[in-house]
Design a protein around this motif. Structure first.
Motif, PDB file in Angstrom:
ATOM      1  N   ASP A   1       0.821  -1.205   0.000  1.00  0.00           N
ATOM      2  CA  ASP A   1       0.000   0.000   0.000  1.00  0.00           C
ATOM      3  C   ASP A   1       0.858   1.259   0.000  1.00  0.00           C
ATOM      4  N   ALA A   2       1.995   1.215   0.700  1.00  0.00           N
ATOM      5  CA  ALA A   2       2.888   2.378   0.696  1.00  0.00           C
ATOM      6  C   ALA A   2       3.493   2.594  -0.688  1.00  0.00           C
ATOM      7  N   LEU A   3       3.786   1.511  -1.385  1.00  0.00           N
ATOM      8  CA  LEU A   3       4.319   1.648  -2.744  1.00  0.00           C
ATOM      9  C   LEU A   3       3.264   2.193  -3.699  1.00  0.00           C
ATOM     10  N   LEU A   4       2.029   1.770  -3.518  1.00  0.00           N
ATOM     11  CA  LEU A   4       0.957   2.232  -4.413  1.00  0.00           C
ATOM     12  C   LEU A   4       0.532   3.665  -4.117  1.00  0.00           C
ATOM     13  N   ALA A   5       0.945   4.187  -2.974  1.00  0.00           N
ATOM     14  CA  ALA A   5       0.533   5.538  -2.592  1.00  0.00           C
ATOM     15  C   ALA A   5       1.357   6.627  -3.269  1.00  0.00           C
ATOM     16  N   ARG A   6       2.439   6.240  -3.964  1.00  0.00           N
ATOM     17  CA  ARG A   6       3.288   7.221  -4.635  1.00  0.00           C
ATOM     18  C   ARG A   6       3.464   6.836  -6.099  1.00  0.00           C
ATOM     19  N   ASP A   7       3.823   7.833  -6.887  1.00  0.00           N
ATOM     20  CA  ASP A   7       4.077   7.586  -8.302  1.00  0.00           C
ATOM     21  C   ASP A   7       5.514   7.887  -8.707  1.00  0.00           C
ATOM     22  N   VAL A   8       6.278   8.551  -7.848  1.00  0.00           N
ATOM     23  CA  VAL A   8       7.679   8.856  -8.123  1.00  0.00           C
ATOM     24  C   VAL A   8       8.481   8.525  -6.867  1.00  0.00           C
ATOM     25  N   PHE A   9       9.616   7.849  -7.075  1.00  0.00           N
ATOM     26  CA  PHE A   9      10.401   7.381  -5.936  1.00  0.00           C
ATOM     27  C   PHE A   9      11.872   7.752  -6.098  1.00  0.00           C
ATOM     28  N   GLU A  10      12.531   7.894  -4.946  1.00  0.00           N
ATOM     29  CA  GLU A  10      13.983   7.913  -4.874  1.00  0.00           C
ATOM     30  C   GLU A  10      14.383   7.094  -3.663  1.00  0.00           C
ATOM     31  N   GLU A  11      15.684   6.960  -3.438  1.00  0.00           N
ATOM     32  CA  GLU A  11      16.158   6.055  -2.400  1.00  0.00           C
ATOM     33  C   GLU A  11      15.537   6.346  -1.033  1.00  0.00           C
ATOM     34  N   ALA A  12      15.430   7.625  -0.672  1.00  0.00           N
ATOM     35  CA  ALA A  12      14.899   7.989   0.640  1.00  0.00           C
ATOM     36  C   ALA A  12      13.467   7.518   0.829  1.00  0.00           C
ATOM     37  N   ASP A  13      12.704   7.428  -0.247  1.00  0.00           N
ATOM     38  CA  ASP A  13      11.312   6.993  -0.137  1.00  0.00           C
ATOM     39  C   ASP A  13      11.221   5.510   0.209  1.00  0.00           C
ATOM     40  N   LEU A  14      12.099   4.699  -0.350  1.00  0.00           N
ATOM     41  CA  LEU A  14      12.088   3.274  -0.026  1.00  0.00           C
ATOM     42  C   LEU A  14      12.629   3.027   1.373  1.00  0.00           C
ATOM     43  N   LEU A  15      13.631   3.802   1.785  1.00  0.00           N
ATOM     44  CA  LEU A  15      14.116   3.688   3.160  1.00  0.00           C
ATOM     45  C   LEU A  15      12.997   4.039   4.139  1.00  0.00           C
ATOM     46  N   ALA A  16      12.193   5.043   3.814  1.00  0.00           N
ATOM     47  CA  ALA A  16      11.088   5.413   4.689  1.00  0.00           C
ATOM     48  C   ALA A  16      10.093   4.269   4.853  1.00  0.00           C
ATOM     49  N   ILE A  17       9.880   3.499   3.808  1.00  0.00           N
ATOM     50  CA  ILE A  17       8.990   2.333   3.924  1.00  0.00           C
ATOM     51  C   ILE A  17       9.626   1.281   4.828  1.00  0.00           C
ATOM     52  N   GLN A  18      10.921   1.070   4.711  1.00  0.00           N
ATOM     53  CA  GLN A  18      11.596   0.123   5.597  1.00  0.00           C
ATOM     54  C   GLN A  18      11.464   0.530   7.062  1.00  0.00           C
ATOM     55  N   LEU A  19      11.398   1.826   7.325  1.00  0.00           N
ATOM     56  CA  LEU A  19      11.343   2.351   8.688  1.00  0.00           C
ATOM     57  C   LEU A  19       9.918   2.603   9.164  1.00  0.00           C
ATOM     58  N   ASP A  20       8.937   2.200   8.377  1.00  0.00           N
ATOM     59  CA  ASP A  20       7.537   2.460   8.695  1.00  0.00           C
ATOM     60  C   ASP A  20       7.100   1.612   9.893  1.00  0.00           C
ATOM     61  N   HIS A  21       6.745   2.268  11.001  1.00  0.00           N
ATOM     62  CA  HIS A  21       6.265   1.512  12.158  1.00  0.00           C
ATOM     63  C   HIS A  21       4.830   1.887  12.518  1.00  0.00           C
ATOM     64  N   ARG A  22       4.069   2.333  11.516  1.00  0.00           N
ATOM     65  CA  ARG A  22       2.636   2.564  11.727  1.00  0.00           C
ATOM     66  C   ARG A  22       1.931   1.231  12.019  1.00  0.00           C
ATOM     67  N   ALA A  23       1.068   1.238  12.995  1.00  0.00           N
ATOM     68  CA  ALA A  23       0.393   0.012  13.423  1.00  0.00           C
ATOM     69  C   ALA A  23      -0.950  -0.135  12.721  1.00  0.00           C
ATOM     70  N   VAL A  24      -0.924  -0.163  11.395  1.00  0.00           N
ATOM     71  CA  VAL A  24      -2.151  -0.274  10.605  1.00  0.00           C
ATOM     72  C   VAL A  24      -2.906  -1.542  10.971  1.00  0.00           C
ATOM     73  N   PHE A  25      -2.194  -2.608  11.155  1.00  0.00           N
ATOM     74  CA  PHE A  25      -2.792  -3.917  11.398  1.00  0.00           C
ATOM     75  C   PHE A  25      -3.623  -3.938  12.684  1.00  0.00           C
ATOM     76  N   LEU A  26      -3.199  -3.199  13.709  1.00  0.00           N
ATOM     77  CA  LEU A  26      -3.873  -3.267  15.008  1.00  0.00           C
ATOM     78  C   LEU A  26      -4.978  -2.225  15.182  1.00  0.00           C
ATOM     79  N   GLU A  27      -5.194  -1.400  14.186  1.00  0.00           N
ATOM     80  CA  GLU A  27      -6.223  -0.352  14.297  1.00  0.00           C
ATOM     81  C   GLU A  27      -7.589  -0.951  14.644  1.00  0.00           C
ATOM     82  N   THR A  28      -7.976  -2.023  13.940  1.00  0.00           N
ATOM     83  CA  THR A  28      -9.293  -2.616  14.193  1.00  0.00           C
ATOM     84  C   THR A  28      -9.362  -3.254  15.576  1.00  0.00           C
ATOM     85  N   TRP A  29      -8.254  -3.780  16.067  1.00  0.00           N
ATOM     86  CA  TRP A  29      -8.247  -4.376  17.409  1.00  0.00           C
ATOM     87  C   TRP A  29      -8.364  -3.302  18.481  1.00  0.00           C
TER      88      TRP A  29
END
Length: 801
Positions: free
Chosen positions: A537-565
């Motif tokens: 979903d993070a990849l589909l949210a953008r249309d232009v990328f550079e190295e920093a954008d992929l590093l940001a995905i690696q560092l993503d600690h948003r708890a999307v999965f636990l929102e419903t819980w």
């Protein structure tokens, strides 16, 4: 009296002097085992001059006149920096740890020695090509030269009062097999636990426990599984009163133990400003000091490489020649563990067990008995008998007078080779994918990009070919139903995805394929899809990328999965009255949802623990008959897709299926919440402890646990609170997580990112002990390419001096 005082003072001064002398001697002894960083040195066997340069972080650049010389020098450097860790790797795969550290390692040795990897690699080495043997021999000779060039044995051997044994060419293959043990289920525990469950549960309940996906899936091929209808779940489970009471017995401490795997993803050149493909990779493994990987750049001429020159950088594995993950300027590649099904139990029908005769299709065969001697430091050796069939070693006796032998790809010829080294010769994506499908490694999801901007995915490694219409989660029976293994799948049978229409690729140890490809790969317990989906979903949210954008995905600690819980927990708290002490105890601390696994989050760890307790309640109820029947032998199955049926039950709360031991779902939820509150320190302490207090780095040298606290701290990285968690892209725990993070575009390595925890050197007095660790903790981008050389070692053949 004055005389006694003077004598006492002299004695005290003498003791202090002796202590200082001992410290000085110890410090000098430690320094004597530091690697050589500068100056000239003769390296036996070298064909031409070579150089070893180190930058400020200890990243090594090796320049040599041939591939053989480069591997010789790499072996030299690995041994100088990491010989003890190399030794641990080969011994862990061979079942020889007790000979180094004593009797406490015997349980590990017994479990591993049944696979007889030492004998297997000796046979494998004898069957290797002349070129592979040349490289393995050069690496081994370089490693032994590196060991000999130290002024003292590596410091860890001094603490253990032992001496290192020489490196043999086949030991590198043991290091390769150590990764099989680390990444795959060498005991086939998952299938054994499911076989136990199959004896006492109906087929419908097993269908849930072995479900192959969930609504969180984000495969590259196919779609997510539909959310299970709660009526269907109840129908499969049957009436809850038909199951035994769960009682107080509990399953594992964590229903979601860390999956050893990784994230890797890529975007094609159509999504970057200058047409370069970007490849990101962070491999999740156990963390230690020093890190499992060693950063290096290798440069040498090769006639079959593009431009006649190899220039490859990334991470190497001490003990193994070559770069494991990295970029050559033409292609870049990264791995995640595939968690396919590469093990099967095979049913052994005995003819005469005492004599070791068993039935095979069309006749009989006899077992081979091996007497394995387990050496023990400071003790008598132990003898282990290993009984082998044509399918593999016998691991279990079953209830019907048959036994179960283990068929594992690691036992088969072709499972491991040096084919990965051919990646340095790949000119483009097509060539790299062909190399991947023919290489012998623990099967990995390989995401690859090339300098033209193309990207692709395939499985690197060899997949077993199963014959017969069989359920691979049951024991295969070649005699009764013809189910067996028959060699390997051909490269053109292994799934691939080239130039995807979305111009994006992603894997994270979850289900990747579907349809006819899924049975070929199998389900070896792959992870819930939440982490993979968040990356997609993070990849589909953008249309232009550079190295920093992929590093940001690696560092993503948003708890999307636990929102419903969290939402469910708040609904339950609102519904519960004052008599529900557990839910009320969680109320104040969960009012604010951070939405992230931040180090200072307080609601996140409570919601996480609540989910885990609810899953335990459901699984305890389902598995109660199995636990009761199997007793002490009960092995709880890991159920990574439990969310697929637990969430419908928890969200709808059908009256026909309330967890055993509880009068209502609300009572069951309150019991789960009370358990969470108790583990958080009691109702008065709930909300006072942050996620970072639990998720604090515990990254230590393997010997640190056996040393006094002051010395153990010196052999450890700082105990820093860490963000992230297992179902999030930034998957990290106290001693588990991203063993490296890499983002690189082939041909544009100067813009790339590479950092890793635990440091480069294995010597605590080295300037490179812990180097780069802080960048990893903070997620700061550090260069993929080595920096300006600070040290230079010039290696020459003996004939030139």
């Amino acid at each position: 009296m004055a005389g006694f005082v003077r004598i006492g003072a002299w004695l005290m001064a003498g003791l202090v002097a002796l202590a200082l002398l001992a410290l000085l001697v110890g410090w000098m002894w430690m320094r004597a085992s530091l690697p050589l960083l500068d100056g000239p040195l003769v390296l036996p066997g070298l064909q031409g001059e070579a150089q070893v340069e180190r930058d400020a972080d200890g990243t090594v650049t090796i320049s040599a006149g041939s591939e053989s010389d480069a591997m010789r020098v790499l072996g030299f450097v690995h041994a100088q920096e990491r010989y003890f860790e190399m030794d641990l790797m080969r011994r862990s795969a061979a079942g020889e740890l007790a000979a180094l550290v004593g009797a406490p390692a015997l349980p590990v040795d017994r479990r591993v020695r049944v696979h007889r990897m030492r004998a297997r690699v000796e046979h494998l080495y004898a069957q290797a090509s002349a070129h592979e043997r040349e490289l393995l021999e050069a690496y081994a000779e370089g490693a032994n030269s590196g060991l000999d060039a130290l002024r003292a044995r590596p410091w860890a051997y001094g603490l253990l009062r032992t001496r290192p044994e020489p490196w043999r060419p086949e030991d590198a293959l043991l290091v390769g097999y150590a990764m099989f043990f680390d990444l795959q289920d060498s005991d086939n525990r998952r299938e054994w636990s499911l076989l136990q469950a199959r004896r006492h549960l109906g087929a419908d309940a097993l269908e849930l426990l072995t479900r192959d996906g969930s609504h969180w899936d984000a495969p590259l091929q196919g779609t997510e599984r539909e959310l299970l209808d709660v009526a269907r779940v109840v129908d499969l489970l049957g009436p809850v009163h038909a199951l035994h009471a769960a009682g107080e017995a509990r399953l594992a401490d964590d229903e979601d133990p860390p999956v050893k795997g990784s994230n890797n993803f890529a975007v094609a050149g159509t999504l970057t400003r200058d047409g370069r493909a970007l490849v990101a990779d962070d491999m999740h493994l156990g963390l230690r000091a020093p890190n499992i990987w060693f950063r290096a750049q290798l440069r040498y001429p090769a006639a079959d490489a593009p431009g006649g020159q190899v220039d490859v950088g990334g991470v190497t594995l001490p003990g193994l020649p070559g770069v494991v993950v990295g970029s050559t300027g033409h292609v870049a590649w990264g791995f995640t563990n595939s968690y396919g099904d590469y093990h099967d139990f095979v049913r052994v029908h005995w003819v005469d067990r005492e004599a070791g005769r068993y039935r095979v299709p069309g006749g009989e065969d006899g077992v081979t008995r091996h007497r394995e001697e387990l050496a023990v430091l400071g003790g008598a050796p132990e003898v282990l008998e290993v009984v082998e069939t044509r399918w593999g070693p016998v691991l279990h006796d079953d209830l019907d007078d048959t036994s179960l032998a283990l068929a594992w790809t690691a036992h088969r010829a072709g499972s491991l080779d040096l084919g990965l080294l051919r990646m340095t010769r790949a000119a483009d994506l097509d060539a790299a994918l062909d190399i991947a499908n023919r290489a012998g490694v623990p099967v990995q999801n390989a995401v690859i990009g090339d300098r033209s901007g193309r990207i692709g995915w395939t499985l690197m490694g060899r997949l077993p070919r199963r014959v017969g219409d069989c359920d691979p989660l049951q024991a295969l029976d070649p005699v009764m139903d013809g189910c067996d293994w028959d060699g390997w799948l051909e490269p053109d049978e292994v799934p691939r995805i080239l130039d995807p229409g979305s111009a994006r690729l992603w894997t994270a140890n979850s289900r990747v394929v579907d349809g006819v490809d899924l049975p070929r790969v199998g389900d070896g317990g792959y992870d819930l899809g939440a982490r993979q989906r968040q990356i997609r979903d993070a990849l589909l949210a953008r249309d232009v990328f550079e190295e920093a954008d992929l590093l940001a995905i690696q560092l993503d600690h948003r708890a999307v999965f636990l929102e419903t819980w969290w939402q469910l927990l708040r609904e339950l708290i609102a519904e519960a009255g004052p008599g529900h002490l557990g839910l009320q105890a969680l109320e104040p601390a969960t009012r604010h949802w951070e939405g992230e696994a931040r180090a200072y989050a307080v609601a996140y760890p409570l919601v996480r623990a609540f989910r885990a307790e609810v899953i335990r309640l459901v699984l305890d109820t389902i598995l109660a008959p199995v636990r009761e029947a199997e007793g002490e032998d009960f092995l709880p199955p890991r159920v990574p897709q439990a969310e697929a049926f637990v969430w419908p039950l928890a969200s709808i709360r059908p009256e026909a299926w309330v967890p055993s031991g509880h009068a209502s779902w609300l009572e069951a939820f309150d019991a789960a919440a009370l358990k969470v509150a108790e583990e958080a320190g009691g109702s008065g302490a709930v909300g006072t402890r942050s996620w970072g207090e639990r998720n604090t780095a515990r990254i230590r040298h393997p010997l640190a646990g056996a040393l006094p606290a002051p010395l153990a701290r010196r052999l450890s990285m700082p105990a820093q609170p860490l963000p992230g968690d297992s179902h999030l892209p930034r998957a990290q725990g106290p001693s588990f997580g991203a063993s490296q993070r890499m983002v690189v575009a082939p041909g544009h390595e100067e813009h790339g990112v590479l950092h890793m925890p635990g440091g480069q050197s294995g010597h605590p007095l080295s300037p490179f002990w812990g180097s780069g660790h802080e960048e990893w903790v903070q997620g700061r981008a550090s260069p993929f390419l080595p920096g300006e050389p600070k040290h230079r070692l010039v290696l020459s053949p003996a004939a030139n001096l």
